[in-house]
Design a protein around this motif. Structure first.
Motif, PDB file in Angstrom:
ATOM      1  N   MET A 185      23.969  -3.977 -12.386  1.00  0.00           N
ATOM      2  CA  MET A 185      23.363  -2.976 -13.232  1.00  0.00           C
ATOM      3  C   MET A 185      21.974  -2.641 -12.704  1.00  0.00           C
ATOM      4  N   SER A 186      21.567  -1.426 -12.920  1.00  0.00           N
ATOM      5  CA  SER A 186      20.221  -1.043 -12.520  1.00  0.00           C
ATOM      6  C   SER A 186      19.731   0.050 -13.444  1.00  0.00           C
ATOM      7  N   THR A 187      18.432   0.220 -13.452  1.00  0.00           N
ATOM      8  CA  THR A 187      17.851   1.312 -14.209  1.00  0.00           C
ATOM      9  C   THR A 187      17.733   2.518 -13.293  1.00  0.00           C
ATOM     10  N   ALA A 188      17.253   3.618 -13.840  1.00  0.00           N
ATOM     11  CA  ALA A 188      17.137   4.857 -13.085  1.00  0.00           C
ATOM     12  C   ALA A 188      16.176   4.705 -11.916  1.00  0.00           C
ATOM     13  N   VAL A 189      16.438   5.495 -10.890  1.00  0.00           N
ATOM     14  CA  VAL A 189      15.559   5.533  -9.723  1.00  0.00           C
ATOM     15  C   VAL A 189      14.419   6.493 -10.025  1.00  0.00           C
ATOM     16  N   LYS A 190      13.218   6.117  -9.630  1.00  0.00           N
ATOM     17  CA  LYS A 190      12.059   6.995  -9.773  1.00  0.00           C
ATOM     18  C   LYS A 190      11.286   6.973  -8.461  1.00  0.00           C
ATOM     19  N   ILE A 191      10.537   8.027  -8.223  1.00  0.00           N
ATOM     20  CA  ILE A 191       9.681   8.077  -7.036  1.00  0.00           C
ATOM     21  C   ILE A 191       8.245   8.168  -7.509  1.00  0.00           C
ATOM     22  N   GLU A 192       7.431   7.250  -7.003  1.00  0.00           N
ATOM     23  CA  GLU A 192       6.028   7.198  -7.383  1.00  0.00           C
ATOM     24  C   GLU A 192       5.170   7.062  -6.140  1.00  0.00           C
ATOM     25  N   ASN A 193       3.928   7.507  -6.252  1.00  0.00           N
ATOM     26  CA  ASN A 193       2.972   7.341  -5.179  1.00  0.00           C
ATOM     27  C   ASN A 193       2.229   6.032  -5.413  1.00  0.00           C
ATOM     28  N   ARG A 194       2.281   5.136  -4.463  1.00  0.00           N
ATOM     29  CA  ARG A 194       1.688   3.807  -4.613  1.00  0.00           C
ATOM     30  C   ARG A 194       0.687   3.547  -3.493  1.00  0.00           C
ATOM     31  N   ALA A 195      -0.297   2.729  -3.802  1.00  0.00           N
ATOM     32  CA  ALA A 195      -1.228   2.249  -2.781  1.00  0.00           C
ATOM     33  C   ALA A 195      -0.587   1.076  -2.049  1.00  0.00           C
ATOM     34  N   ALA A 196      -0.984   0.863  -0.803  1.00  0.00           N
ATOM     35  CA  ALA A 196      -0.521  -0.308  -0.062  1.00  0.00           C
ATOM     36  C   ALA A 196      -1.029  -1.562  -0.770  1.00  0.00           C
ATOM     37  N   VAL A 197      -0.297  -2.654  -0.629  1.00  0.00           N
ATOM     38  CA  VAL A 197      -0.634  -3.923  -1.279  1.00  0.00           C
ATOM     39  C   VAL A 197      -0.747  -5.005  -0.212  1.00  0.00           C
ATOM     40  N   GLY A 231       2.242   4.999  -0.313  1.00  0.00           N
ATOM     41  CA  GLY A 231       2.814   6.332  -0.151  1.00  0.00           C
ATOM     42  C   GLY A 231       3.883   6.594  -1.184  1.00  0.00           C
ATOM     43  N   SER A 232       4.803   7.471  -0.859  1.00  0.00           N
ATOM     44  CA  SER A 232       5.919   7.792  -1.760  1.00  0.00           C
ATOM     45  C   SER A 232       6.951   6.682  -1.685  1.00  0.00           C
ATOM     46  N   ILE A 233       7.203   6.068  -2.840  1.00  0.00           N
ATOM     47  CA  ILE A 233       8.103   4.923  -2.903  1.00  0.00           C
ATOM     48  C   ILE A 233       9.162   5.182  -3.966  1.00  0.00           C
ATOM     49  N   ALA A 234      10.433   5.086  -3.579  1.00  0.00           N
ATOM     50  CA  ALA A 234      11.531   5.119  -4.556  1.00  0.00           C
ATOM     51  C   ALA A 234      11.669   3.709  -5.103  1.00  0.00           C
ATOM     52  N   GLU A 235      11.824   3.617  -6.434  1.00  0.00           N
ATOM     53  CA  GLU A 235      11.963   2.304  -7.053  1.00  0.00           C
ATOM     54  C   GLU A 235      13.066   2.308  -8.096  1.00  0.00           C
ATOM     55  N   ALA A 236      13.733   1.177  -8.203  1.00  0.00           N
ATOM     56  CA  ALA A 236      14.734   0.965  -9.247  1.00  0.00           C
ATOM     57  C   ALA A 236      14.722  -0.510  -9.596  1.00  0.00           C
ATOM     58  N   GLU A 237      15.001  -0.808 -10.850  1.00  0.00           N
ATOM     59  CA  GLU A 237      15.102  -2.202 -11.264  1.00  0.00           C
ATOM     60  C   GLU A 237      16.567  -2.604 -11.273  1.00  0.00           C
ATOM     61  N   HIS A 238      16.859  -3.660 -10.531  1.00  0.00           N
ATOM     62  CA  HIS A 238      18.204  -4.225 -10.504  1.00  0.00           C
ATOM     63  C   HIS A 238      18.232  -5.372 -11.499  1.00  0.00           C
ATOM     64  N   TYR A 251      21.215  -0.476  -4.177  1.00  0.00           N
ATOM     65  CA  TYR A 251      20.750   0.169  -2.946  1.00  0.00           C
ATOM     66  C   TYR A 251      21.526   1.459  -2.675  1.00  0.00           C
ATOM     67  N   ALA A 252      22.833   1.452  -2.899  1.00  0.00           N
ATOM     68  CA  ALA A 252      23.651   2.647  -2.678  1.00  0.00           C
ATOM     69  C   ALA A 252      23.249   3.773  -3.624  1.00  0.00           C
ATOM     70  N   VAL A 253      23.004   3.439  -4.894  1.00  0.00           N
ATOM     71  CA  VAL A 253      22.556   4.440  -5.873  1.00  0.00           C
ATOM     72  C   VAL A 253      21.205   5.004  -5.444  1.00  0.00           C
ATOM     73  N   MET A 254      20.314   4.132  -5.004  1.00  0.00           N
ATOM     74  CA  MET A 254      18.988   4.574  -4.562  1.00  0.00           C
ATOM     75  C   MET A 254      19.088   5.496  -3.350  1.00  0.00           C
ATOM     76  N   VAL A 289      12.853  -5.652  -8.796  1.00  0.00           N
ATOM     77  CA  VAL A 289      12.478  -4.261  -8.517  1.00  0.00           C
ATOM     78  C   VAL A 289      12.659  -4.032  -7.028  1.00  0.00           C
ATOM     79  N   ILE A 290      13.457  -3.019  -6.690  1.00  0.00           N
ATOM     80  CA  ILE A 290      13.678  -2.641  -5.300  1.00  0.00           C
ATOM     81  C   ILE A 290      12.772  -1.445  -5.008  1.00  0.00           C
ATOM     82  N   SER A 291      12.006  -1.538  -3.935  1.00  0.00           N
ATOM     83  CA  SER A 291      11.072  -0.483  -3.527  1.00  0.00           C
ATOM     84  C   SER A 291      11.437  -0.026  -2.121  1.00  0.00           C
ATOM     85  N   TRP A 292      11.525   1.311  -1.940  1.00  0.00           N
ATOM     86  CA  TRP A 292      11.973   1.865  -0.669  1.00  0.00           C
ATOM     87  C   TRP A 292      11.121   3.088  -0.347  1.00  0.00           C
TER      88      TRP A 292
END
Length: 154
Positions: A1-13, A91-98, A109-112, A147-150
């Motif tokens: 199961m996963s939640t919706a994919v979102k794209i956010e702008n993130r700072a490097a960590v 930068g632009s990061i796609a994220e989803a919670e698995h 990963y396939a959904v993302m 949380v998967i970040s891509w």
């Protein structure tokens, strides 16, 4: 199961971690060793984790995988044995919670990947997983949260 994919702008960590190329069947042992080594080096330097542990993947897995595991940190660490400073990209990061077992993560990963391509974006070669809840804290794999970040590019 996963939640919706979102794209956010993130700072490097900033991170501290261990990077190796390991056979897929040795991944669990690698993570345990990398987290232990990293925490030991951080503690010796008076550095605390600034977030949950992560696994960062360089390219798609095959029989072996180029992987880094460690912790985000607020300040840079000095190299210590295999533990080195690094970063999670900004930068632009796609994220989803698995939610669930790590064995089911390929579906998230396939959904993302489909979401990224449908948005007209290109998935980057690096992705990472932040382990919010896992086997150390929760015995039921159905309750594990990752949380998967891509990173993505236009």
């Amino acid at each position: 199961m996963s939640t919706a994919v979102k794209i956010e702008n993130r700072a490097a960590v900033r991170t501290a971690g261990v990077r190796r190329t390991v056979p897929m069947e040795a991944l669990t042992g690698f993570f345990s060793d990398a987290f232990t080594q990293t925490m030991r080096a951080m503690t010796a330097q008076g550095v605390m984790p600034a977030g949950p542990p992560f696994g960062k993947y360089y390219g798609a897995p095959t029989a072996t995988i180029d992987v880094e595991a460690g912790f985000p940190v607020a300040q840079a660490i000095e190299p210590s044995g295999e533990v080195v400073p690094g970063s999670l990209p900004g930068g632009s990061i796609a994220e989803a919670e698995h939610i669930g077992s790590y064995d089911d993560m390929e579906r998230t990963y396939a959904v993302m990947e489909q979401f990224i391509r449908d948005a007209g974006l290109t998935p980057g070669p690096i992705m990472w997983e932040s382990y919010l809840t896992g086997p150390d804290a929760e015995p039921d794999p159905r309750a594990w949260r990752t949380v998967i970040s891509w990173p993505v590019a236009a």
